[in-house]
Design a protein around this motif. Sequence first.
Motif, PDB file in Angstrom:
ATOM      1  N   GLU A 232       3.744  -1.251   3.799  1.00 46.42           N
ATOM      2  CA  GLU A 232       3.663   0.138   3.353  1.00 46.42           C
ATOM      3  C   GLU A 232       4.953   0.550   2.671  1.00 46.42           C
ATOM      4  O   GLU A 232       6.042   0.201   3.123  1.00 46.42           O
ATOM      5  CB  GLU A 232       3.419   1.066   4.535  1.00 46.42           C
TER       6      GLU A 232
ATOM      7  N   ASP B   8      -8.588   1.029  -2.743  1.00 47.66           N
ATOM      8  CA  ASP B   8      -8.182   1.719  -1.522  1.00 47.66           C
ATOM      9  C   ASP B   8      -8.178   0.724  -0.367  1.00 47.66           C
ATOM     10  O   ASP B   8      -8.896  -0.283  -0.381  1.00 47.66           O
ATOM     11  CB  ASP B   8      -9.112   2.889  -1.240  1.00 47.66           C
TER      12      ASP B   8
ATOM     13  N   CYS C 279       0.804  -1.220   0.000  1.00 45.25           N
ATOM     14  CA  CYS C 279       0.000   0.000   0.000  1.00 45.25           C
ATOM     15  C   CYS C 279       0.838   1.271   0.000  1.00 45.25           C
ATOM     16  O   CYS C 279       1.977   1.286   0.485  1.00 45.25           O
ATOM     17  CB  CYS C 279      -0.922   0.027   1.219  1.00 45.25           C
ATOM     18  N   THR C 280       0.248   2.308  -0.526  1.00 43.53           N
ATOM     19  CA  THR C 280       0.781   3.665  -0.426  1.00 43.53           C
ATOM     20  C   THR C 280      -0.199   4.430   0.457  1.00 43.53           C
ATOM     21  O   THR C 280      -1.107   5.088  -0.040  1.00 43.53           O
ATOM     22  CB  THR C 280       0.884   4.309  -1.822  1.00 43.53           C
ATOM     23  N   PRO C 281      -0.048   4.320   1.769  1.00 43.63           N
ATOM     24  CA  PRO C 281      -1.075   4.802   2.702  1.00 43.63           C
ATOM     25  C   PRO C 281      -1.390   6.283   2.564  1.00 43.63           C
ATOM     26  O   PRO C 281      -0.508   7.120   2.477  1.00 43.63           O
ATOM     27  CB  PRO C 281      -0.472   4.477   4.075  1.00 43.63           C
TER      28      PRO C 281
ATOM     29  N   ARG D  60      -2.611   7.860   0.095  1.00 46.77           N
ATOM     30  CA  ARG D  60      -2.485   8.468  -1.240  1.00 46.77           C
ATOM     31  C   ARG D  60      -2.614   7.374  -2.298  1.00 46.77           C
ATOM     32  O   ARG D  60      -2.404   6.198  -2.032  1.00 46.77           O
ATOM     33  CB  ARG D  60      -1.130   9.170  -1.396  1.00 46.77           C
ATOM     34  N   LYS D  61      -2.947   7.780  -3.475  1.00 52.62           N
ATOM     35  CA  LYS D  61      -3.137   6.828  -4.571  1.00 52.62           C
ATOM     36  C   LYS D  61      -1.826   6.715  -5.361  1.00 52.62           C
ATOM     37  O   LYS D  61      -1.680   7.275  -6.448  1.00 52.62           O
ATOM     38  CB  LYS D  61      -4.292   7.276  -5.451  1.00 52.62           C
TER      39      LYS D  61
ATOM     40  N   GLU E  10      -4.771   2.882  -3.858  1.00 50.67           N
ATOM     41  CA  GLU E  10      -3.927   2.908  -2.664  1.00 50.67           C
ATOM     42  C   GLU E  10      -3.189   1.588  -2.432  1.00 50.67           C
ATOM     43  O   GLU E  10      -2.075   1.584  -1.914  1.00 50.67           O
ATOM     44  CB  GLU E  10      -4.803   3.215  -1.453  1.00 50.67           C
ATOM     45  N   CYS E  11      -3.809   0.466  -2.824  1.00 52.33           N
ATOM     46  CA  CYS E  11      -3.253  -0.847  -2.487  1.00 52.33           C
ATOM     47  C   CYS E  11      -3.463  -1.866  -3.597  1.00 52.33           C
ATOM     48  O   CYS E  11      -4.404  -1.751  -4.402  1.00 52.33           O
ATOM     49  CB  CYS E  11      -3.924  -1.422  -1.231  1.00 52.33           C
TER      50      CYS E  11
END
Length: 651
Positions: A156, A124, A92-94, A96-97, A110-111
């Motif tokens: 992350e 997300d 994931c990019t917590p 943010r997209k 996001e994930c």
Amino acid sequence: MAQKRPTSVKQVEKTKPSDAPASREGSVLRENRPATHEGRLPWGGLALGIAVVAAIALTTYTWPTIWDVENSAFVRDTRSQIERLSSSYAVCTPGRKGVYTVDADNARVECIRVQGDEIADVGDFDAVNQRWTAEMPWFLSAYPISLWAPELRVKEVDEDSIIVPGLTDSHCHVLEYGAFKLIPLEKGKSIPDVVKYVRNYIMNNEEIYGNMSKPVLGWGWDHTTWPEKRFPTAADLEADPVIRGRPVILTSKDGHAIWVSQRIIDENLAHIPDEVPGGVIFRDADGKPTGAFLDSAQDVIAKPSLTDADLRKRLMTAVRDAHAFGLTSVHDAALLPESLAFFKRQAEADALPLRVFGMKYFNEDDWSDDAADMIDAFDQHLVSRSIKIFADGALRTGGAALYEPYADNPDSRGAMRIDPALLQKVIPRFMANGWQVNVHAIGDRANGIVLDAFEAALANASASGFALVNASASALRPRLEHAQLMTDADIKRLGKLGVIASVQPTHVIDDMWYAEDRLGPSRIRGLYAFRSILDAGARITLGSDFPVETMNPLAGFYAAITRVTYDGRSPQGPGGWFPSQKLTRLEALRGLTIDPAYASFSEDRVGSLEKGKKADFVVLSRDIMSVPVEEIMGTKVLATALDGRVVYGKL
């Protein structure tokens, strides 16, 4: 069983990527492990759990099965389902997209959730986790039994990082890259300098130094950078006492010439003809070969056989660098029979750690269009269903076939390496039997002749016995490999026919310094006309032609969108060389992901981050889609995953 949302990246400590090359050591991503439930399960909860399991077993399975609970179908199925879900992990990019899916909508999320070797979900975090939870057996979702259920592992990435699909090089030479890395011939800035590198290689390899018959093979010399301004000779090699008398074959940087020792000439002399159509044999005043063979003339020199151990060493050299650069797939352009056989053996042994779409080399003296020769071992990472034909030579060596003479050599229009009549014969044959036809074409005349053959194959589709879908070449996705110099009319025809342009953007920032002298100010506008090709409705796929250019796909991305050198220069200034032909960042990203997947008939399995596709993805240290262009080449690959397994870096 609610999973905690990943902590904001601003609130946790991370390892920042350095400006040094990405290392295989040290964690570059942080795993967010959910807090575990503490305390003992209440006796009431335990009793309830036992009661629920017993009730389900009684209503679903026969009574005798309950006495053997451990081996009951219910228990086995439940355990299998839980184990399968427990093996999942999300990247994931917590907050943010930062996941570029490159799907049909170019969605950013996001994930991604990985399960086994596939992408199980995309979206997300809250939605991904909710769907993962919903897949759990229903009786584990209610308190207090939910305390036994596993939770989704979340990894992350750094707040500056992004996730993109596994990258593809759509035109390269894998085993030749391995040979290129053996001797650094490209570093030689003069003939004696290159000879020195060959000498050092021999002296530092005991197996070769002690065996005068052991072939010395290398790749990468570039005569255009030498002060001598001539092609090398066997005499240049024989001048060194360590090299003298050895069998030496050195391939030029562009792959269109070989430089051989006197022993190689002597061993092949009986088979060297006076002339070779589409090739050049350099000779002295007495007509004797001097040691340089261009284009088709290379084929008159017998190449030494290599063992699987030799080839494996070359393969793994290329694979290690490919993974470090974020490559998960490659299109190997022109595999000789022995190379293709080696790749097939590696695939059968499940020992091919890179997806290879192999183009079978076309030998006009010995060819077959039998569909039975195709290879489809996608899960073992090898597919070969295309034929690679060479139409002409290279612009650098003056071998590209032009309509009009070279501006810097009015006596030459280059040369076709294959008779156009043969192209008209074989292309319909291969297409009729289901082969993809990929043709190396550099000059405008070569590209025009190849398009003539493609067009004729379509016109005669019904007579050839193969019904092309909608009478379009897109059914078999034929490709022009390089498509470097084209007339305006042929660019439009390219789009009309549905032929794919397989291009190499790093060639642009290499050739732009001499190309106008070679082609003149008018004709040069048709060279590397990427925007014009896209505007004509054709599809572009990006490659590097490594080892001719750097393997790093971000170099191709950078060159495609800037058309300047890495320090910001071009013959037309910092705005780029013919800037109207630039690609957008999104076009370049698609050219490294979903478009090469389409060009290899695998867009339903790889090329984008979508549910059900193979879990091939890359974590980059910077957002190449938004950072200033000057920062793109400083981007590092933090992790590369193939089939859901990290093969470079760490998650």
